[in-house]
Design a protein around this motif. Structure first.
Motif, short mmCIF file in Angstrom:
data_model
loop_
_atom_site.label_atom_id
_atom_site.label_comp_id
_atom_site.label_asym_id
_atom_site.label_seq_id
_atom_site.Cartn_x
_atom_site.Cartn_y
_atom_site.Cartn_z
N ASN A 341 0.83 -1.19 0.00
CA ASN A 341 0.00 0.00 0.00
C ASN A 341 0.86 1.24 0.00
O ASN A 341 2.02 1.23 0.39
N GLY A 342 0.29 2.36 -0.42
CA GLY A 342 0.98 3.63 -0.31
C GLY A 342 2.02 3.83 -1.40
O GLY A 342 2.20 3.03 -2.32
N LEU A 343 2.73 4.95 -1.26
CA LEU A 343 3.73 5.32 -2.26
C LEU A 343 4.88 4.32 -2.34
O LEU A 343 5.40 4.03 -3.41
N SER A 344 5.25 3.77 -1.18
CA SER A 344 6.34 2.80 -1.20
C SER A 344 5.96 1.54 -1.97
O SER A 344 6.74 1.01 -2.76
N GLY A 345 4.72 1.07 -1.73
CA GLY A 345 4.26 -0.10 -2.48
C GLY A 345 4.17 0.18 -3.96
O GLY A 345 4.55 -0.67 -4.79
N LEU A 346 3.68 1.36 -4.33
CA LEU A 346 3.64 1.72 -5.75
C LEU A 346 5.05 1.80 -6.33
O LEU A 346 5.29 1.39 -7.47
N ALA A 347 5.97 2.36 -5.53
CA ALA A 347 7.35 2.47 -6.01
C ALA A 347 7.93 1.10 -6.33
O ALA A 347 8.61 0.92 -7.35
N ASP A 348 7.64 0.12 -5.46
CA ASP A 348 8.16 -1.22 -5.72
C ASP A 348 7.57 -1.81 -7.00
O ASP A 348 8.29 -2.42 -7.80
N ARG A 349 6.28 -1.61 -7.19
CA ARG A 349 5.64 -2.18 -8.38
C ARG A 349 6.14 -1.49 -9.66
O ARG A 349 6.41 -2.15 -10.67
N VAL A 350 6.25 -0.16 -9.60
CA VAL A 350 6.68 0.58 -10.78
C VAL A 350 8.17 0.34 -11.04
O VAL A 350 8.62 0.33 -12.19
N ALA A 351 8.95 0.13 -9.97
CA ALA A 351 10.38 -0.13 -10.15
C ALA A 351 10.60 -1.42 -10.93
O ALA A 351 11.60 -1.55 -11.66
N GLU A 352 9.70 -2.38 -10.78
CA GLU A 352 9.85 -3.64 -11.49
C GLU A 352 9.79 -3.46 -13.01
O GLU A 352 10.33 -4.27 -13.76
N VAL A 353 9.12 -2.39 -13.45
CA VAL A 353 9.06 -2.12 -14.89
C VAL A 353 9.92 -0.92 -15.26
O VAL A 353 9.80 -0.38 -16.37
N GLY A 354 10.80 -0.48 -14.33
CA GLY A 354 11.73 0.61 -14.61
C GLY A 354 11.09 1.98 -14.68
O GLY A 354 11.53 2.83 -15.46
N GLY A 355 10.08 2.23 -13.86
CA GLY A 355 9.35 3.48 -13.95
C GLY A 355 9.69 4.48 -12.86
O GLY A 355 10.49 4.21 -11.95
N THR A 356 9.09 5.66 -12.94
CA THR A 356 9.30 6.77 -12.02
C THR A 356 7.95 7.30 -11.54
O THR A 356 7.01 7.39 -12.33
N ILE A 357 7.89 7.65 -10.25
CA ILE A 357 6.69 8.26 -9.67
C ILE A 357 6.96 9.73 -9.40
O ILE A 357 7.99 10.08 -8.82
N GLU A 358 6.04 10.58 -9.80
CA GLU A 358 6.09 12.00 -9.48
C GLU A 358 4.75 12.39 -8.85
O GLU A 358 3.69 12.02 -9.37
N ALA A 359 4.80 13.10 -7.74
CA ALA A 359 3.56 13.52 -7.08
C ALA A 359 3.75 14.91 -6.51
O ALA A 359 4.81 15.23 -5.98
N GLY A 360 2.74 15.75 -6.64
CA GLY A 360 2.84 17.10 -6.12
C GLY A 360 1.62 17.93 -6.43
O GLY A 360 0.77 17.53 -7.22
N PRO A 361 1.51 19.11 -5.80
CA PRO A 361 0.35 19.99 -6.05
C PRO A 361 0.43 20.63 -7.42
O PRO A 361 1.51 20.82 -7.97
#
Length: 404
Positions: A341-361
């Motif tokens: 769950n959360g950003l860390s869980g998303l980071a793990d899933r997206v990292a498996e496909v070599g991706g990047t997360i950006e979040a902000g206002p």
């Protein structure tokens, strides 16, 4: 006619069993002292008994109205709350403006029983009216401390009422999502099993019957054995198909998450601008993007107080944005995000496909959660409106940081 969720109040059609005890505690904490003061005052007898009657009616209304009003249409609750507030105002006028905090009981009822707009109108109008009365009667030495006490407690109660209301709507949205997911997945599984097994079982039945007839009418054992071997092979193939179907049934799909997101946003009365297809997303990214979409929409419902949510998809990117509060607190929630769950869980899933997360206002207000894998092709670029105050590569996200 079924009432809307907004019309049912934050507690729904039933009041908690603990309300009689809690309500009686609040009444006994103050009102007996008011009555004692009235009895031992120098007021005329008729006025004393009038104030005591009003005080009793006010207290009984505070205890009884929750059971009578919750689950009723808004117009019925408005009438009863106006009547209860009228008794409270008459009591304050009779006792003096120093007793204004007595109106907390009536304004609390409005805070918890009414939708946002009528609640603000009643509570705000009452507070503003008494401020005008003080300004007219005694602008300098008036009971401003009593008025400040009333407005402070009323503000807190109003916030609590809205929080309970939003939490209840979120629970209803989650329950509806679960029901829709179970119903939809059962239908899909039944359809898939029918499509997969229908042909195989029909063929198995025909070949088994053929082998039986061959054995009954001739001595061609080789032909019969060939048919039996084909039945065995078809049975193994059907078993493999069933296992694959069950495995697929447990996986997250981007298209399924779009359906769930649309239902959740609709249940929470958030306008949804979602794509109708996911064909433009690379197949190997769809499962990871499904988790991102689920988390992004959950955060819109839980944190943003948004009225609109947009989702955009590209070949190798996904963006979820809303028009709610643009607070970074949503990103830096201290809840442990273990278990995916959360950003860390998303980071793990997206990292498996070599991706990047950006979040902000967003500069114009609202919040954006964006995921991309590799470089975005020209013409497929999402509108860059984030403020870049929160930008994390998936390999740098700590497990203790969560979005939800």
């Amino acid at each position: 006619m079924e009432m809307s969720k907004e019309s049912q109040g934050p507690f729904g059609p039933k009041v908690g069993k603990g309300w009689p005890v809690m309500g009686l505690f609040f009444v006994l904490a103050w009102m007996p002292a008011i009555g004692w003061g009235v009895v031992h005052s120098d007021l005329p007898t008729w006025r004393m008994w009038t104030l005591l009657a009003l005080l009793t009616l006010y207290a009984v209304g505070y205890l009884v109205l929750p059971f009578l009003l919750w689950g009723r249409p808004v117009r019925n609750r408005l009438f009863a709350i106006f009547a209860h507030l009228g008794v409270g105002i008459a009591l304050v006028i009779g006792l003096g403006l120093d007793s204004m905090p007595l109106l907390i009981y009536a304004l609390a009822m409005a805070s918890f029983a009414l939708p946002t707009r009528p609640m603000l109108m009643i509570n705000g109008g009452t507070l503003a009216g008494f401020a005008v009365i003080i300004l007219v009667t005694s602008p300098v030495h008036g009971p401003w401390s009593s008025w400040v006490t009333l407005i402070s407690i009323t503000g807190c109660l109003s916030a609590m009422g809205r929080m309970l209301h939003v939490n209840r709507r979120l629970q209803e949205a989650q329950a509806e999502i679960a029901a829709l997911a179970v119903s939809g997945e059962r239908a899909r599984l039944a359809r898939d099993l029918h499509d997969i097994l229908g042909h195989s079982l029909t063929t198995i039945t025909l070949k088994a019957g053929l082998a039986r007839r061959v054995l009954e009418t001739s001595d061609d054992r080789d032909r019969a054995m060939g048919e039996i071997r084909e039945v065995e092979e078809l049975s193994r193939q059907a078993l493999g198909d069933v296992r694959a179907t069950v495995s697929g049934y447990r996986e997250v799909s981007l298209s399924g998450e779009l359906v769930g997101a649309r239902a959740a946003l609709r249940a929470a009365e958030v306008a949804a601008d979602l794509p109708h297809a996911v064909d433009n997303v690379r197949p190997e990214l769809q499962q990871a993007f499904g988790y991102v979409l689920r988390e992004g929409v959950t955060n819109v419902l839980r944190h943003s107080q948004a009225t609109r949510c947009e989702v955009r998809l590209g070949e190798n990117w996904l963006e979820v944005r809303d028009n709610g509060r643009s607070s970074c607190a949503k990103v830096t929630s201290s809840r442990d995000s273990g278990g995916g769950n959360g950003l860390s869980g998303l980071a793990d899933r997206v990292a498996e496909v070599g991706g990047t997360i950006e979040a902000g206002p967003l500069p114009e207000g609202g919040f954006s959660l964006r995921v991309r894998v590799g470089e975005i092709a020209t013409g497929d670029q999402p509108e860059d409106r984030t403020d870049s105050v929160v930008q994390r590569r998936t390999s740098q996200v700590r497990p203790s940081v969560g979005l939800a």
